[in-house]
Design an enzyme around this catalytic site. Structure first.
Site, mmCIF file in Angstrom:
data_model
loop_
_atom_site.group_PDB
_atom_site.id
_atom_site.type_symbol
_atom_site.label_atom_id
_atom_site.label_comp_id
_atom_site.label_asym_id
_atom_site.label_seq_id
_atom_site.Cartn_x
_atom_site.Cartn_y
_atom_site.Cartn_z
ATOM 1 N N ARG A 94 1.090 -0.897 0.175
ATOM 2 C CA ARG A 94 0.365 -0.135 0.125
ATOM 3 C C ARG A 94 0.985 1.249 0.184
ATOM 4 O O ARG A 94 0.145 2.321 -1.164
ATOM 5 C CB ARG A 94 -0.888 0.025 1.367
ATOM 6 N N ASN A 145 1.335 3.102 14.664
ATOM 7 C CA ASN A 145 -0.037 0.878 14.469
ATOM 8 C C ASN A 145 0.969 0.895 12.891
ATOM 9 O O ASN A 145 0.321 -0.332 12.333
ATOM 10 C CB ASN A 145 -1.349 1.450 14.488
ATOM 11 N N GLU A 241 -3.408 14.238 12.851
ATOM 12 C CA GLU A 241 -4.121 13.137 12.343
ATOM 13 C C GLU A 241 -4.263 12.070 14.161
ATOM 14 O O GLU A 241 -3.586 11.791 14.247
ATOM 15 C CB GLU A 241 -4.071 12.272 11.984
ATOM 16 N N ARG A 274 -6.689 0.585 14.612
ATOM 17 C CA ARG A 274 -6.580 1.221 14.041
ATOM 18 C C ARG A 274 -7.424 2.676 14.392
ATOM 19 O O ARG A 274 -8.405 3.297 15.706
ATOM 20 C CB ARG A 274 -6.936 0.395 13.168
ATOM 21 N N CYS A 275 -6.539 4.125 13.578
ATOM 22 C CA CYS A 275 -7.572 5.255 14.354
ATOM 23 C C CYS A 275 -9.107 5.141 14.043
ATOM 24 O O CYS A 275 -9.783 5.572 14.434
ATOM 25 C CB CYS A 275 -7.030 6.330 13.761
ATOM 26 N N THR A 276 -9.236 4.555 12.527
ATOM 27 C CA THR A 276 -10.988 4.574 12.126
ATOM 28 C C THR A 276 -11.082 3.074 12.511
ATOM 29 O O THR A 276 -12.460 2.741 11.600
ATOM 30 C CB THR A 276 -10.461 4.288 10.738
ATOM 31 N N GLU A 368 -11.599 6.134 24.070
ATOM 32 C CA GLU A 368 -10.846 4.662 22.577
ATOM 33 C C GLU A 368 -9.872 4.344 23.141
ATOM 34 O O GLU A 368 -9.657 3.945 24.236
ATOM 35 C CB GLU A 368 -9.908 6.226 21.530
ATOM 36 N N ARG A 428 -9.826 4.953 6.333
ATOM 37 C CA ARG A 428 -8.977 5.654 5.630
ATOM 38 C C ARG A 428 -9.010 5.484 4.362
ATOM 39 O O ARG A 428 -8.842 5.972 3.711
ATOM 40 C CB ARG A 428 -7.636 5.424 6.416
#
Ligand code: NAP
Length: 465
Positions: A94, A145, A241, A274-276, A368, A428
């Protein structure tokens, strides 16, 4: 074992399971940090003077080098941050795709031309040529991460637009980051342009973020650290972010099989680090029983084990993180939440946990966890779902599951978040889409074009004909 240098002031890095020492990193002192910032500052004008297409060639060569070293880099990511090897390989690939896209996008940014007569009182004899100039030295700070992808997503746009970079990887993630930088240096890029600062954020962070020769900071990490940086840095652009508490909103008419599949993948991939990640589910009371049943069936299929076994659920990054998640689970159960599955711990490996009947007085409804736990909140109306979303201190993304697209768009427009996903998990990518967080989830925007823009400023030449 990767050994970066033999300095005495160094720290041993262990695999996430704690069983293997996988390398050592230097803990740089202020003098060393000062030197690398000075070198970057001095070298930047030369880098900007190099033709844009040549800077792009360096980036393409970097992508080639990453592919050549994919196996080694992925193995290091997997051990260092405890990610299944398949996901670690995906992260490298990626990143390769992202770097190439950034190189190409950078070559297509040609500035703007404005004619003076479009403003009342202006004149055809005035024309503005608007160029985009680099800001100078970009400080790129990345989290543990995605130690390669989230670092490259800052470094590549900085380089293509003619900036120098000072890169501070997360302590647990430094070895992966250094391998990525090694691949970049293999291209023959002037080494002064890309400087890596290794050491603990808590020790060298303040010195870095307040240094007068840093011209812009791009940071990904927790909201607490991001907020602290925003209070300390002075008069320089910031892109932050940060954390998230993304909800999956499941309406009465949703395809529950699709929703459950997406929710479980969104919540539990890489153990929820994961943030999302989907971090809470708001489901309409009428369909809650059915949804919980299919979510549980999907969770039962998750593999639990070690990164080298390529499991989805692996040990968390450290004991502190595992303790925190356990604390949130215990708090919820004490206050009346129903554990449906999971709630089991072996060392730092937490089994995927589903908590039903979560209510607003429980910490897990708002905080979170950054771990494999998913709270279900049974709500009665869309208004309540909007309220619960917007009452959060975070505002990264939200997913809406419904067959009624018009309803989803109307509902989504009322959510104070950066992105809304329709009938899919929060995530993301694709990486060229703008990526934004509101409130404590961020400041500014990333995404290829947005990132380049954040690292440049307009320079206006007015032609008076
Ligand atoms: P973190 O503890 O905030 O660390 C992030 C980075 O900041 C690390 O490189 C860290 O270095 C450094 N740092 C620590 N203290 C600092 C200071 N005082 N000044 C400057 N830098 C400092 O976050 P994390 O645990 O690595 O990552 C998890 C968090 O990141 C979660 O909240 C997650 O939601 C968020 N995240 C957000 C996104 C997004 O795109 N929105 C993506 C991924 C992760 P050390 O490692 O040396 O402490």
């Amino acid at each position: 074992m990767i050994s970066i240098t033999a300095f005495t002031n160094e720290k041993e890095v262990y695999s996430v399971t704690g069983e293997e020492q996988i390398g050592t990193i230097r803990l740089m002192d202020q003098e060393e940090v000062e030197n690398v910032i000075n070198e970057a500052k001095e070298a930047q004008p030369y880098w900007y003077s190099i033709d844009l297409y040549k800077r792009a060639e360096f980036l393409h060569e970097w992508a080639d080098q990453l592919l050549e070293n994919q196996e080694k880099i992925a193995a290091t990511i997997s051990k260092e941050v405890g990610k299944g090897i398949t996901s670690a390989n995906k992260e490298v690939v990626r990143t390769v795709d992202l770097i190439r896209y950034i190189a190409e996008e950078g070559c297509r940014m040609h500035g703007e031309l404005m004619k003076g007569d479009s403003f009342k009182g202006g004149s055809t004899s005035k024309i503005a040529m608007i160029d985009q100039e680099p800001l100078g030295v970009i400080l790129a700070i990345s989290p543990f991460n995605y130690p390669v992808n989230l670092a490259a997503s800052k470094i590549a746009p900085a380089l293509i637009s003619g900036n120098a970079v000072v890169f501070k990887p997360a302590s647990q993630g430094t070895l992966s980051g250094l391998l990525m930088i090694e691949a970049l240096l293999e291209t023959g890029i002037p080494p002064e342009i890309v400087q890596t600062v290794t050491g603990k954020g808590s020790e060298i962070g303040d010195f870095l973020v307040t240094h007068p020769k840093i011209d812009m900071i791009t940071f990904t990490g927790s909201s607490a650290t991001g907020q602290a940086i925003s209070l300390k840095s002075k008069m320089i652009p910031l892109v932050l972010e940060l954390g998230g508490k993304d909800p999956a909103i499941v309406l009465k008419d949703a395809d529950l099989d699709l929703a459950a599949k997406q929710i479980v993948s969104g919540a539990f991939s890489y153990s929820g680090q994961r943030c999302t990640a989907i971090k809470r589910v708001f489901v309409h009371d009428e369909v809650a029983d059915d949804l919980v049943k299919v979510i549980k069936e999907n969770i039962d299929q998750l593999s639990i084990g070690l990164p080298e076994e390529d499991a989805t659920i692996t040990p968390l990054i450290d004991t502190k993180a595992a303790n925190f998640v356990e604390e949130l689970i215990d708090d919820a159960i004490r206050k009346g939440a129903t554990p449906i599955v999971g709630n089991k711990r072996e060392g730092n490996l937490l089994h995927p946990t589903l908590l039903d009947n979560v209510t607003s007085d429980m910490r897990i409804a708002w905080e979170e966890p950054f771990g494999p736990v998913l709270p279900i909140l049974r709500l009665n109306s869309e208004e309540e779902m909007i309220e619960y979303t917007n009452d959060s201190e975070y505002g990264l993304q939200a997913s809406i599951f419904t067959k009624d697209v018009q309803k989803a768009i109307l509902l989504g427009s009322k959510l104070n978040v950066g992105s809304v996903q329709l009938n899919a998990k929060t995530e993301r990518g694709p990486d060229h889409f703008p990526f934004i967080g509101t409130k404590k989830s961020g400041l500014g925007a990333q995404g290829v074009r947005r990132s380049i823009e954040s690292m440049t400023r307009d320079k206006v030449f007015v032609l008076n004909l």
